[in-house]
Each structure stands twice: as C-alpha cells, then as structure tokens.
Design a protein around this motif. Sequence first.
Motif, PDB file in Angstrom:
ATOM      1  N   ALA A   1      15.071   4.101  -4.460  1.00 28.74           N
ATOM      2  CA  ALA A   1      15.155   3.572  -3.096  1.00 28.74           C
ATOM      3  C   ALA A   1      15.180   4.706  -2.077  1.00 28.74           C
ATOM      4  CB  ALA A   1      16.390   2.687  -2.943  1.00 28.74           C
ATOM      5  N   LEU A   2      15.940   5.759  -2.375  1.00 25.25           N
ATOM      6  CA  LEU A   2      16.009   6.886  -1.453  1.00 25.25           C
ATOM      7  C   LEU A   2      14.676   7.629  -1.391  1.00 25.25           C
ATOM      8  CD1 LEU A   2      19.579   8.228  -2.237  1.00 25.25           C
ATOM      9  CD2 LEU A   2      18.835   6.866  -0.277  1.00 25.25           C
ATOM     10  N   THR A   3      14.010   7.763  -2.524  1.00 26.88           N
ATOM     11  CA  THR A   3      12.699   8.413  -2.551  1.00 26.88           C
ATOM     12  C   THR A   3      11.702   7.642  -1.693  1.00 26.88           C
ATOM     13  OG1 THR A   3      13.086   9.314  -4.749  1.00 26.88           O
ATOM     14  CG2 THR A   3      10.797   9.140  -4.039  1.00 26.88           C
ATOM     15  N   LYS A   4      11.713   6.330  -1.825  1.00 28.68           N
ATOM     16  CA  LYS A   4      10.814   5.496  -1.023  1.00 28.68           C
ATOM     17  C   LYS A   4      11.134   5.642   0.464  1.00 28.68           C
ATOM     18  CE  LYS A   4       8.871   0.906  -0.740  1.00 28.68           C
ATOM     19  NZ  LYS A   4       9.186   0.032   0.316  1.00 28.68           N
ATOM     20  N   THR A   5      12.408   5.686   0.801  1.00 27.00           N
ATOM     21  CA  THR A   5      12.815   5.865   2.193  1.00 27.00           C
ATOM     22  C   THR A   5      12.315   7.198   2.736  1.00 27.00           C
ATOM     23  OG1 THR A   5      14.766   4.483   1.886  1.00 27.00           O
ATOM     24  CG2 THR A   5      14.803   5.998   3.752  1.00 27.00           C
ATOM     25  N   VAL A   6      12.493   8.259   1.948  1.00 23.53           N
ATOM     26  CA  VAL A   6      12.034   9.579   2.375  1.00 23.53           C
ATOM     27  C   VAL A   6      10.526   9.577   2.609  1.00 23.53           C
ATOM     28  CG1 VAL A   6      11.713  11.977   1.618  1.00 23.53           C
ATOM     29  CG2 VAL A   6      13.931  10.866   1.328  1.00 23.53           C
ATOM     30  N   ILE A   7       9.765   9.026   1.679  1.00 23.59           N
ATOM     31  CA  ILE A   7       8.305   9.006   1.819  1.00 23.59           C
ATOM     32  C   ILE A   7       7.887   8.220   3.055  1.00 23.59           C
ATOM     33  CG2 ILE A   7       6.168   8.133   0.784  1.00 23.59           C
ATOM     34  CD1 ILE A   7       7.438   8.936  -1.953  1.00 23.59           C
ATOM     35  N   ASN A   8       8.495   7.076   3.272  1.00 26.31           N
ATOM     36  CA  ASN A   8       8.157   6.279   4.448  1.00 26.31           C
ATOM     37  C   ASN A   8       8.517   7.002   5.740  1.00 26.31           C
ATOM     38  OD1 ASN A   8       7.110   4.213   2.911  1.00 26.31           O
ATOM     39  ND2 ASN A   8       8.993   3.028   2.914  1.00 26.31           N
ATOM     40  N   ARG A   9       9.675   7.654   5.757  1.00 32.66           N
ATOM     41  CA  ARG A   9      10.077   8.393   6.960  1.00 32.66           C
ATOM     42  C   ARG A   9       9.163   9.580   7.209  1.00 32.66           C
ATOM     43  NH1 ARG A   9      15.262   8.573   8.918  1.00 32.66           N
ATOM     44  NH2 ARG A   9      14.246   9.699  10.599  1.00 32.66           N
ATOM     45  N   VAL A  10       8.740  10.251   6.148  1.00 27.50           N
ATOM     46  CA  VAL A  10       7.863  11.406   6.285  1.00 27.50           C
ATOM     47  C   VAL A  10       6.528  11.000   6.902  1.00 27.50           C
ATOM     48  CG1 VAL A  10       6.513  13.085   4.959  1.00 27.50           C
ATOM     49  CG2 VAL A  10       8.923  12.773   4.489  1.00 27.50           C
ATOM     50  N   GLU A  11       6.031   9.855   6.505  1.00 30.44           N
ATOM     51  CA  GLU A  11       4.783   9.377   7.106  1.00 30.44           C
ATOM     52  C   GLU A  11       4.942   9.238   8.608  1.00 30.44           C
ATOM     53  OE1 GLU A  11       3.270   5.857   5.291  1.00 30.44           O
ATOM     54  OE2 GLU A  11       2.983   6.813   3.365  1.00 30.44           O
ATOM     55  N   GLU A  12       6.124   8.845   9.039  1.00 32.47           N
ATOM     56  CA  GLU A  12       6.381   8.704  10.468  1.00 32.47           C
ATOM     57  C   GLU A  12       6.601  10.055  11.142  1.00 32.47           C
ATOM     58  OE1 GLU A  12       9.792   6.190  10.758  1.00 32.47           O
ATOM     59  OE2 GLU A  12       8.827   4.545   9.699  1.00 32.47           O
ATOM     60  N   LEU A  13       7.278  10.957  10.476  1.00 29.31           N
ATOM     61  CA  LEU A  13       7.688  12.216  11.096  1.00 29.31           C
ATOM     62  C   LEU A  13       6.642  13.325  11.013  1.00 29.31           C
ATOM     63  CD1 LEU A  13      11.348  12.281   9.786  1.00 29.31           C
ATOM     64  CD2 LEU A  13      10.572  11.629  12.058  1.00 29.31           C
ATOM     65  N   GLN A  14       5.878  13.341   9.937  1.00 30.38           N
ATOM     66  CA  GLN A  14       4.811  14.328   9.753  1.00 30.38           C
ATOM     67  C   GLN A  14       5.272  15.773   9.943  1.00 30.38           C
ATOM     68  OE1 GLN A  14       1.566  13.619   8.820  1.00 30.38           O
ATOM     69  NE2 GLN A  14       2.348  11.579   8.461  1.00 30.38           N
TER      70      GLN A  14
END
Length: 100
Positions: free
Chosen positions: A41-54
């Motif tokens: 769950a945390l990995t998925k959160t990080v990946i999704n946030r990274v897509e937003e933050l770049q």
Amino acid sequence: MKAERAYMMGMVNRVVPRGELEAQTYDIAARIASQPRLGLALTKTVINRVEELQGLRTTMDLAFGYHHFAHAHSQVLGAGQLGGHDAKSMVQANKKEGSA
C-alpha cells in the motif's frame, strides 16, 4: 511498436509468448499478494505521489518517509519486523522468485 523493441528500450521488463501470458500474469500477481500488505500500500502511494510530484529528490524523500512509517507501524503492532520480514529475508525471497 513490437514487444521486443519495447523490451530493448526498457519500456517493459519481460516479454512472454501469448500462450504463457495468463499463467505468468497470475504468477506475478501471486508473488505480489504474498508481500506485506502495508508495504504494498505504501509503495503504491509513493508511486502515485511521484507521478504527481515529478522529481528524484522528492521521490527519495517520500519513499524514505513511508519506509520508516512502515517500520514504526510494525513496532507498534509488536511485529518487530516489517510484515514479519527483515531486509535479508525479503531480498532472498525476491531473488528466489525473480529467478523462477
């Protein structure tokens, strides 16, 4: 683009014959499902946030923070190790599964 070209360019991490696709997909899903739920769950959160933050530095900071959050969560639950695993057992499990 053909699958082989996508593989050579690093767009995909494997190419399988169509007849093996379903079996390999279920195998990957089973390996993912066997991992600690909070870690996934945390990995998925990080990946999704990274897509937003770049951004690499932001990504590293975010992943590091969630990594420590997961360890703290395990300590609170009395598990002592992330999802019943320590770093060595997770690496060994992933190497074993990756070679199959």
